[in-house]
Design a protein around this motif. Structure first.
Motif, mmCIF file in Angstrom:
data_model
loop_
_atom_site.group_PDB
_atom_site.id
_atom_site.type_symbol
_atom_site.label_atom_id
_atom_site.label_comp_id
_atom_site.label_asym_id
_atom_site.label_seq_id
_atom_site.Cartn_x
_atom_site.Cartn_y
_atom_site.Cartn_z
ATOM 1 N N VAL A 7 -37.029 28.858 102.859
ATOM 2 C CA VAL A 7 -37.318 28.368 101.519
ATOM 3 C C VAL A 7 -36.189 28.657 100.537
ATOM 4 O O VAL A 7 -35.975 27.897 99.601
ATOM 5 C CB VAL A 7 -38.634 29.010 101.001
ATOM 6 N N TRP A 8 -35.420 29.696 100.707
ATOM 7 C CA TRP A 8 -34.458 30.102 99.682
ATOM 8 C C TRP A 8 -33.302 29.139 99.443
ATOM 9 O O TRP A 8 -32.744 29.108 98.341
ATOM 10 C CB TRP A 8 -33.926 31.505 99.956
ATOM 11 N N PRO A 9 -32.855 28.291 100.389
ATOM 12 C CA PRO A 9 -31.742 27.385 100.079
ATOM 13 C C PRO A 9 -32.069 26.341 99.006
ATOM 14 O O PRO A 9 -31.172 25.919 98.279
ATOM 15 C CB PRO A 9 -31.436 26.699 101.409
ATOM 16 N N LEU A 10 -33.321 25.924 98.892
ATOM 17 C CA LEU A 10 -33.671 24.904 97.902
ATOM 18 C C LEU A 10 -33.413 25.382 96.475
ATOM 19 O O LEU A 10 -32.713 24.694 95.718
ATOM 20 C CB LEU A 10 -35.118 24.444 98.069
ATOM 21 N N PRO A 11 -33.924 26.553 96.050
ATOM 22 C CA PRO A 11 -33.619 27.006 94.688
ATOM 23 C C PRO A 11 -32.120 27.240 94.478
ATOM 24 O O PRO A 11 -31.594 26.962 93.397
ATOM 25 C CB PRO A 11 -34.389 28.312 94.538
ATOM 26 N N LEU A 12 -31.442 27.700 95.519
ATOM 27 C CA LEU A 12 -29.993 27.907 95.415
ATOM 28 C C LEU A 12 -29.282 26.571 95.194
ATOM 29 O O LEU A 12 -28.415 26.450 94.322
ATOM 30 C CB LEU A 12 -29.481 28.585 96.688
ATOM 31 N N HIS A 13 -29.665 25.568 95.957
ATOM 32 C CA HIS A 13 -29.070 24.242 95.821
ATOM 33 C C HIS A 13 -29.370 23.641 94.445
ATOM 34 O O HIS A 13 -28.474 23.108 93.783
ATOM 35 C CB HIS A 13 -29.600 23.314 96.920
ATOM 36 N N LEU A 14 -30.636 23.719 94.025
ATOM 37 C CA LEU A 14 -31.009 23.154 92.729
ATOM 38 C C LEU A 14 -30.287 23.867 91.582
ATOM 39 O O LEU A 14 -29.884 23.238 90.608
ATOM 40 C CB LEU A 14 -32.525 23.211 92.541
ATOM 41 N N GLY A 15 -30.126 25.176 91.710
ATOM 42 C CA GLY A 15 -29.378 25.929 90.700
ATOM 43 C C GLY A 15 -27.928 25.499 90.644
ATOM 44 O O GLY A 15 -27.343 25.369 89.564
ATOM 45 N N ALA A 16 -27.321 25.259 91.812
ATOM 46 C CA ALA A 16 -25.924 24.815 91.853
ATOM 47 C C ALA A 16 -25.778 23.426 91.227
ATOM 48 O O ALA A 16 -24.841 23.168 90.468
ATOM 49 C CB ALA A 16 -25.425 24.809 93.290
ATOM 50 N N VAL A 17 -26.703 22.526 91.536
ATOM 51 C CA VAL A 17 -26.650 21.168 90.969
ATOM 52 C C VAL A 17 -26.857 21.207 89.458
ATOM 53 O O VAL A 17 -26.141 20.532 88.710
ATOM 54 C CB VAL A 17 -27.694 20.257 91.652
ATOM 55 N N LEU A 18 -27.813 22.006 88.996
ATOM 56 C CA LEU A 18 -28.049 22.138 87.559
ATOM 57 C C LEU A 18 -26.811 22.687 86.857
ATOM 58 O O LEU A 18 -26.395 22.179 85.815
ATOM 59 C CB LEU A 18 -29.251 23.048 87.295
ATOM 60 N N THR A 19 -26.205 23.700 87.452
ATOM 61 C CA THR A 19 -24.977 24.273 86.882
ATOM 62 C C THR A 19 -23.879 23.227 86.809
ATOM 63 O O THR A 19 -23.163 23.126 85.809
ATOM 64 C CB THR A 19 -24.508 25.474 87.719
ATOM 65 N N PHE A 20 -23.743 22.431 87.872
ATOM 66 C CA PHE A 20 -22.738 21.370 87.889
ATOM 67 C C PHE A 20 -22.947 20.407 86.719
ATOM 68 O O PHE A 20 -22.011 20.078 86.001
ATOM 69 C CB PHE A 20 -22.809 20.618 89.217
ATOM 70 N N PHE A 21 -24.201 19.963 86.516
ATOM 71 C CA PHE A 21 -24.469 19.017 85.431
ATOM 72 C C PHE A 21 -24.291 19.652 84.053
ATOM 73 O O PHE A 21 -23.894 18.972 83.109
ATOM 74 C CB PHE A 21 -25.869 18.421 85.573
ATOM 75 N N LEU A 22 -24.573 20.930 83.915
ATOM 76 C CA LEU A 22 -24.406 21.591 82.622
ATOM 77 C C LEU A 22 -22.944 21.854 82.297
ATOM 78 O O LEU A 22 -22.548 21.848 81.131
ATOM 79 C CB LEU A 22 -25.190 22.910 82.594
ATOM 80 N N VAL A 23 -22.126 22.066 83.307
ATOM 81 C CA VAL A 23 -20.711 22.399 83.101
ATOM 82 C C VAL A 23 -19.830 21.153 83.001
ATOM 83 O O VAL A 23 -18.799 21.170 82.338
ATOM 84 C CB VAL A 23 -20.218 23.330 84.241
ATOM 85 N N THR A 24 -20.252 20.062 83.615
ATOM 86 C CA THR A 24 -19.422 18.856 83.680
ATOM 87 C C THR A 24 -18.915 18.349 82.324
ATOM 88 O O THR A 24 -17.742 18.011 82.213
ATOM 89 C CB THR A 24 -20.172 17.725 84.416
ATOM 90 N N PRO A 25 -19.739 18.302 81.266
ATOM 91 C CA PRO A 25 -19.206 17.794 79.996
ATOM 92 C C PRO A 25 -18.060 18.624 79.419
ATOM 93 O O PRO A 25 -17.306 18.146 78.591
ATOM 94 C CB PRO A 25 -20.408 17.833 79.054
ATOM 95 N N TYR A 26 -17.926 19.858 79.857
ATOM 96 C CA TYR A 26 -16.886 20.739 79.335
ATOM 97 C C TYR A 26 -15.724 20.891 80.306
ATOM 98 O O TYR A 26 -14.847 21.707 80.099
ATOM 99 C CB TYR A 26 -17.481 22.114 79.024
#
Length: 62
Positions: A7-26
């Motif tokens: 189960v643990w890879p899903l939250p890790l993956h979603l966290g990485a994707v969220l971070t990517f989208f939050l950082v991309t504009p900068y």
């Protein structure tokens, strides 16, 4: 190695994707979107100046 059904890879993956989208504009990666938006806007402005804006499909002659 990651076990199947773990189960643990899903939250890790979603966290990485969220971070990517939050950082991309900068980051430099936002340049692609801004460049595309600028080119689209420039094309619209040039078309309006020349009077060649596309018409709606219903307004075209048959």
């Amino acid at each position: 190695m990651i076990e199947r059904g773990s189960v643990w890879p899903l939250p890790l993956h979603l966290g990485a994707v969220l971070t990517f989208f939050l950082v991309t504009p900068y980051s430099k990666m936002a340049h692609g979107f801004y460049r595309l938006a600028a080119l689209a806007r420039e094309e619209t402005v040039e078309s309006a100046r020349q009077g060649t804006l596309p018409t709606e499909p219903s307004a075209r002659p048959s």
